[in-house]
Design an enzyme around this catalytic site. Structure first.
Site, PDB file in Angstrom:
ATOM      1  N   LYS A   1       0.837  -1.192   0.000  1.00  0.00           N
ATOM      2  CA  LYS A   1       0.000   0.000   0.000  1.00  0.00           C
ATOM      3  C   LYS A   1       0.874   1.245   0.000  1.00  0.00           C
ATOM      4  CE  LYS A   1       0.624   2.135   3.226  1.00  0.00           C
ATOM      5  NZ  LYS A   1       1.843   2.784   3.845  1.00  0.00           N
TER       6      LYS A   1
ATOM      7  N   TYR B   1      -4.743   4.360   5.486  1.00  0.00           N
ATOM      8  CA  TYR B   1      -5.266   3.546   6.600  1.00  0.00           C
ATOM      9  C   TYR B   1      -6.587   4.123   7.104  1.00  0.00           C
ATOM     10  CZ  TYR B   1      -0.731   1.199   7.054  1.00  0.00           C
ATOM     11  OH  TYR B   1       0.398   0.459   6.829  1.00  0.00           O
TER      12      TYR B   1
HETATM   13  P1  NAD Z   1      12.250   1.701   2.570  1.00  0.00           P
HETATM   14  O1  NAD Z   1      12.715   3.043   2.138  1.00  0.00           O
HETATM   15  O2  NAD Z   1      12.676   1.201   3.884  1.00  0.00           O
HETATM   16  O3  NAD Z   1      12.664   0.611   1.475  1.00  0.00           O
HETATM   17  C1  NAD Z   1      12.486   0.838   0.101  1.00  0.00           C
HETATM   18  C2  NAD Z   1      13.307  -0.166  -0.672  1.00  0.00           C
HETATM   19  O4  NAD Z   1      13.186   0.124  -2.060  1.00  0.00           O
HETATM   20  C3  NAD Z   1      14.798  -0.116  -0.329  1.00  0.00           C
HETATM   21  O5  NAD Z   1      15.289  -1.429  -0.230  1.00  0.00           O
HETATM   22  C4  NAD Z   1      15.412   0.589  -1.536  1.00  0.00           C
HETATM   23  O6  NAD Z   1      16.752   0.194  -1.775  1.00  0.00           O
HETATM   24  C5  NAD Z   1      14.487   0.114  -2.646  1.00  0.00           C
HETATM   25  N1  NAD Z   1      14.509   0.993  -3.824  1.00  0.00           N
HETATM   26  C6  NAD Z   1      14.612   0.552  -5.090  1.00  0.00           C
HETATM   27  N2  NAD Z   1      14.616   1.580  -5.942  1.00  0.00           N
HETATM   28  C7  NAD Z   1      14.536   2.694  -5.187  1.00  0.00           C
HETATM   29  C8  NAD Z   1      14.539   4.088  -5.499  1.00  0.00           C
HETATM   30  N3  NAD Z   1      14.578   4.543  -6.763  1.00  0.00           N
HETATM   31  N4  NAD Z   1      14.446   4.962  -4.492  1.00  0.00           N
HETATM   32  C9  NAD Z   1      14.371   4.550  -3.208  1.00  0.00           C
HETATM   33  N5  NAD Z   1      14.369   3.226  -2.842  1.00  0.00           N
HETATM   34  C10 NAD Z   1      14.465   2.322  -3.839  1.00  0.00           C
HETATM   35  O7  NAD Z   1      10.673   1.715   2.444  1.00  0.00           O
HETATM   36  P2  NAD Z   1       9.624   0.762   3.191  1.00  0.00           P
HETATM   37  O8  NAD Z   1       9.201   1.430   4.421  1.00  0.00           O
HETATM   38  O9  NAD Z   1      10.146  -0.600   3.245  1.00  0.00           O
HETATM   39  O10 NAD Z   1       8.368   0.868   2.183  1.00  0.00           O
HETATM   40  C11 NAD Z   1       8.309   0.090   1.011  1.00  0.00           C
HETATM   41  C12 NAD Z   1       6.846  -0.075   0.623  1.00  0.00           C
HETATM   42  O11 NAD Z   1       6.171  -0.757   1.672  1.00  0.00           O
HETATM   43  C13 NAD Z   1       6.081   1.227   0.444  1.00  0.00           C
HETATM   44  O12 NAD Z   1       5.128   1.065  -0.566  1.00  0.00           O
HETATM   45  C14 NAD Z   1       5.391   1.435   1.767  1.00  0.00           C
HETATM   46  O13 NAD Z   1       4.208   2.207   1.681  1.00  0.00           O
HETATM   47  C15 NAD Z   1       5.067   0.004   2.148  1.00  0.00           C
HETATM   48  N6  NAD Z   1       4.959  -0.193   3.589  1.00  0.00           N
HETATM   49  C16 NAD Z   1       3.868  -0.845   4.065  1.00  0.00           C
HETATM   50  C17 NAD Z   1       3.699  -1.056   5.418  1.00  0.00           C
HETATM   51  C18 NAD Z   1       2.506  -1.800   5.932  1.00  0.00           C
HETATM   52  O14 NAD Z   1       2.286  -1.789   7.134  1.00  0.00           O
HETATM   53  N7  NAD Z   1       1.741  -2.451   5.079  1.00  0.00           N
HETATM   54  C19 NAD Z   1       4.681  -0.581   6.304  1.00  0.00           C
HETATM   55  C20 NAD Z   1       5.798   0.054   5.797  1.00  0.00           C
HETATM   56  C21 NAD Z   1       5.931   0.254   4.433  1.00  0.00           C
END
Ligand code: NAD
Length: 383
Positions: free
Chosen positions: A152, A238
Site C-alpha cells: 500500500k 489507513y
Molecule cells: P524503505 O525506504 O525502507 O525501502 C524501500 C526499498 O526500495 C529499499 O530497499 C530501496 O533500496 C528500494 N529501492 C529501489 N529503488 C529505489 C529508489 N529509486 N528509491 C528509493 N528506494 C528504492 O521503504 P519501506 O518502508 O520498506 O516501504 C516500502 C513499501 O512498503 C512502500 O510502498 C510502503 O508504503 C510500504 N509499507 C507498508 C507497510 C505496511 O504496514 N503495510 C509498512 C511500511 C511500508
C-alpha cells in the site's frame, strides 16, 4: 528513519492458529467482510513440491518493511515461504542469502528481474518498493507469470491501479494489496461491529493516522515522483480503509484541506491533510493523515453505542474499547503472517483475495478526490 516512528516496533511472537483465534474472537463464527470475495477465477500456481507444498514468495525491495516485518513473518507462515529476493544492493544479496538460506539462483536484481519467469520456485512476487515503482513491478511480475502482492498505497493514482488490475487479469494472475489490518483481530472486530450494526446504524467515524517526521531529508517519501504524495498516501490510506471497512460502505463525496507547518521539509508532498468523507447513507467520516502528529485512532459512534481502537493501525499494541466494555484480543498478533498465508491459500485454491487490487483502486479513487478537493477548495465527488 521514519519507520522507527511510523509504527510501533513489533515483538515477534510465535504464530498462533489464525482460524481458531478468529473462531474464538467471533464466538465460533468466522465472519466474511463485505469487502471480501471478488469474482474472477484464475488458474492455480505451479506449486513447487519442495518445502512441503508451500508457495515460494520473492520479496522485491529489501528496505525497512521487508527486513523488519515481512521476512521475519515469512519464517512463521504455513502456506508460503521466503524463496527469493530482488534487490539493487549487492551487499544485501549475501546477507539475506545467509540469513534466510536463499539459493543464488533465486536472487535477482532489477535488471535480471524478468527472468524470474523461468523460476519454478517463485509463485508469488511481493512488491515492497517506493510507491512510484509499484505499477511497473506489479505489471512485470504478472507478465512473468507470477501472482502478485503489492504494498500500500497501491499506486500513485487510480488510473495506474486500473492498469495494474488489467495487467494481472490479462496474465490470469491474482493480485492482492498489503492491507494487513484485514487480518488483525481488533480491526476485524471493528468490521464486524460496524458492518453488522451491533450498536445500530453508525452515525460518525473518526479515523486519524500520522507520525512526526524527523530530520531525514533524503527519503523517497519526500519525493513526489517516488511517493505519489505525502502523509495522505502513506498514512491516510489507513484512515480511508478504516472508514470503508468499518461501515462496509463506499464514500460518495469528500471535502479536504491541507496544512503545512514545515514547508522546508515537505516541498513536494503533503504534510497534514484533513478530509471528511460523506456516505450516501448519511454517515460522515472525519479523517486526518499527518507527517506532523503522532496519532493512530479509529472511533465509531453509532445509534446505541460506540467503539474505538487506539492505537489502531500499528503492527501491534492495539487497544480496543466499546460502550459495552473492552475488546479482548491478542494485540501481539502477527497479521502479516495471516495476510500472506491467506493469499497463498487463495492462489492454491484458485480464489481471489479479499484484499484484491480492486480494494486498492477504491482507496486511490478517494485519494484522487481528496487531492482534487484540496486544489479546488470545494467538496468533490469520488469517481
Ligand atoms: P524503505 O525506504 O525502507 O525501502 C524501500 C526499498 O526500495 C529499499 O530497499 C530501496 O533500496 C528500494 N529501492 C529501489 N529503488 C529505489 C529508489 N529509486 N528509491 C528509493 N528506494 C528504492 O521503504 P519501506 O518502508 O520498506 O516501504 C516500502 C513499501 O512498503 C512502500 O510502498 C510502503 O508504503 C510500504 N509499507 C507498508 C507497510 C505496511 O504496514 N503495510 C509498512 C511500511 C511500508
Amino acid at each position: 528513519m521514519p519507520l522507527k516512528n511510523q509504527y510501533m516496533k513489533q515483538q515477534h511472537t510465535p504464530r498462533r492458529k489464525f482460524l481458531s483465534d478468529l473462531s474464538l474472537a467471533f464466538g465460533g463464527t468466522v465472519i466474511l467482510s463485505s469487502f471480501g470475495r471478488c469474482q474472477s477465477k484464475t488458474s492455480p500456481a505451479s506449486t513447487s513440491s519442495a518445502n512441503g507444498g508451500k508457495l515460494g514468495i520473492a520479496l522485491v525491495g529489501l528496505g525497512g518493511y521487508s527486513s523488519g516485518q515481512l521476512a521475519p513473518a515469512l519464517q512463521e507462515t504455513q502456506n508460503c515461504y521466503l524463496a527469493g529476493i530482488v534487490t539493487g544492493t549487492p551487499g544485501k544479496e549475501k546477507e539475506w542469502a545467509e540469513k534466510y538460506n536463499i539459493p543464488q539462483k533465486n536472487i535477482y536484481n532489477y535488471k535480471t528481474f524478468d527472468s524470474i519467469a523461468d523460476n519454478k520456485d517463485i509463485d508469488i512476487v511481493y512488491v515492497v518498493l517506493p510507491v512510484g515503482m509499484h505499477k511497473e513491478y506489479t505489471i512485470r511480475a504478472a507478465n512473468a507469470g507470477k501472482h502478485v502482492i503489492c504494498e500500500k498505497p497501491m499506486a500513485v493514482n487510480a488510473a495506474d491501479c486500473q492498469e495494474m488490475i488489467d495487467a494481472c487479469k490479462k496474465a490470469n494472475r491474482l493480485l492482492s494489496i498489503g492491507y494487513r489490518l484485514h487480518f488483525e483481530p481488533f480491526n476485524m472486530e471493528a468490521m464486524r461491529i460496524g458492518q453488522q450494526k451491533v450498536y445500530g446504524k453508525i452515525l460518525t467515524i473518526n479515523a486519524d493516522n500520522g507520525f512526526t517526521w524527523g530530520n531525514d531529508m533524503s527519503s523517497w517519501r519526500l519525493n513526489k515522483a517516488l511517493a505519489g504524495g505525502g502523509g495522505l498516501m502513506d498514512m491516510g490510506v489507513y484512515a480511508i480503509q478504516a472508514a470503508r471497512y468499518t461501515t462496509g460502505e463506499e464514500p460518495a463525496h469528500v471535502t479536504a484541506r491541507e496544512e503545512k507547518l514545515r514547508p522546508d521539509v515537505f516541498k513536494e508532498v503533503d504534510e497534514t491533510v484533513y478530509f471528511d468523507l460523506d456516505f450516501d447513507s448519511g454517515i460522515t467520516a472525519k479523517c486526518m493523515s499527518s507527517y506532523n502528529k503522532n496519532v493512530s485512532r479509529l472511533r465509531a459512534d453509532a445509534e446505541r453505542g460506540w467503539f474505538e481502537i487506539a492505537p489502531a493501525f500499528y503492527y501491534s499494541g492495539q487497544v480496543g474499547n466499546t460502550s459495552n466494555g473492552p475488546m479482548n484480543f491478542d494485540n501481539n498478533f502477527v497479521e502479516q503472517v495471516a495476510q500472506m498465508d491467506d493469499f497463498a491459500l487463495c492462489v492454491q485454491q484458485n480464489k481471489p483475495s479479499k484484499v484484491s487490487g480492486e480494494e486498492g483502486l477504491k482507496d486511490m479513487r478517494v485519494v484522487d478526490a481528496i487531492y482534487r478537493s484540496i486544489a479546488s477548495g470545494k467538496k468533490e465527488k469520488i469517481v
